[in-house]
Design an enzyme around this catalytic site. Structure first.
Site: not given
Ligand code: GLY
Length: 412
Positions: A119, A184
């Site tokens: 992330d 994501d």
């Molecule tokens: N990246 C995590 C979400 O979109 O909840």
């Protein structure tokens, strides 16, 4: 006589066009002005409530009693609040927002060596990326490059992907994955392109391209909908499992996941000019748009309660029967479609982006001042399977709402 009438009619038409064009420009300016006034008032209240950055108080959502919830900097969302402050600075040009944005961004510097998950793009690029764009300071460049280096440690030559999480357990308990990659992850690649430009090191660019290509081959179905999670065999590099963590069912399409894909592949086309990425972005967007309800705000998953889609019993989705919406997916998609409209030279996408933005600004989704724990957008979904943040505000919804507003303001 006929000629005079024709000329007069042409003048009248021109006059009407000028009037309606000015009315359009005026109503756009009014919309932007009102939303800026609203967002600054609400965010002032948020700042008053949250205080100074401590490394442990990044706004995230709201609990059931209406109280603000925060995270420390090692969650995936700390970059969004500083990022929103940057957008308020861009939208207002007011130095008050510059000072707040700089302060909250600086608090995230320790993350530059973080390698615990994928992330880091969200964490560093929404904050430092906007900082570099709007008010560059010595040091920002190195922080972005070092963060790209940290993220690159998660890239694996055999799978040709960045590993998202360190492990994964499917909801039916039958798969314990060691190399999960989620859609994501596309969002973390933008920082790699920036780092490549800033450092002259093509390695980051190549990793982003390899990861995106592996995503095309493994996460997509024939109709351009997507699986949320693919788990890879880290020895053969082959996909072992396709399913979901935050969606309704393994074979369903999680709305926010599809939004990340639209945004991610639009960005890939901007950065590489490879037409294949534009093709993917367009088809993924078309899938999303075809599955929208009339008000353009999607259900949290496009297949909720549909025949042929069954959540596993261990997922809270199997108990949660309401068909609720996720406004965060709409915020991300509105912002993405502003860019897709320009890159694809297709006004259809820009028109959708604007309509979504207006819908989100409606009182149905925009919180009254002082409510919603001082977040802007209501009715989002963190994760129904995890029974977490259901029908609540989310800091990333606000971030992409403000980004969409800034993109609308910049648009002709
Ligand atoms: N990246 C995590 C979400 O979109 O909840």
């Amino acid at each position: 006589m006929k000629k005079i009438i024709r000329v007069n009619l042409q003048i009248l038409c021109l006059f009407i066009s000028i009037i309606s064009f000015s009315a359009c420009v005026e109503s756009k300016s009014k919309f932007i002005r009102e939303n800026i006034e609203y967002a600054t008032a609400q965010t002032h209240l948020m700042l008053k409530n949250v205080g100074e950055p401590t490394g442990k108080n990044y706004p995230r959502s709201m609990d059931d009693s209406g109280k603000l919830t925060t995270t420390d900097m090692y969650d995936w969302t700390p970059g969004f609040f500083p990022g929103s402050l940057w957008y308020l600075y861009e939208l207002t040009e007011d130095s008050v927002w510059l000072a707040e944005a700089e302060k909250w961004t600086a608090s995230l510097e320790p993350l530059k060596t973080f390698t615990g998950n994928h992330d880091l793009g969200f964490m560093i690029y929404c904050s430092y990326g906007n900082a570099l764009r709007l008010a560059p300071k010595a040091g920002y460049r190195d922080i972005i490059i070092q963060s790209a280096e940290s993220l690159s440690t998660r890239f694996d030559e055999r799978t040709q992907t960045i590993k998202s999480w360190n492990s994964f357990q499917s909801w039916d308990g039958e798969t314990s994955g060691q190399f999960p990659v989620i859609v994501d992850n596309m969002m973390n690649l933008e920082m790699l392109f920036a780092a490549s430009r800033l450092s002259g090191n093509k390695k980051y660019y190549n990793i982003a391209v390899a990861h995106a290509n592996t995503t095309i081959m493994n996460h997509f179905r024939d109709n351009y909908s997507t699986y949320h999670v693919v788990d890879f065999d880290s020895i053969s590099g082959k996909a072992l499992f396709r399913g979901t963590a935050q969606g309704y069912a393994d074979n369903s399409t999680w709305a926010r996941g599809q939004a990340w894909i639209i945004y991610g592949f639009t960005m890939m086309y901007r950065e590489t000019k490879d037409p294949d990425y534009l093709r993917i972005a367009i088809n993924a967007a078309n899938y999303y748009l075809r599955h929208l309800p009339e008000d353009l705000i999607p259900l949290w998953d496009f297949n909720v309660c549909e025949v042929g889609y069954t959540p596993d019993k261990k997922s809270y989705a199997s108990k949660y029967e309401k068909r609720i919406k996720d406004a965060s997916a709409a915020c991300i998609t509105s912002s993405a479609l502003f860019e897709l409209g320009i890159l694809a030279q297709e006004s259809k996408y820009t028109d959708y982006a604007v309509s979504m933005l207006y819908r989100l600004s409606n009182m149905q989704y925009k919180a009254p001042i002082g409510s919603n724990a001082n977040f802007l957008i209501m009715h989002c979904v963190g994760s129904i399977p995890h029974q977490s943040e259901i029908d609540k505000p989310l800091v990333y919804a606000d971030y992409y709402f403000l980004e969409a507003l800034a993109r609308y303001k910049r648009s002709k």
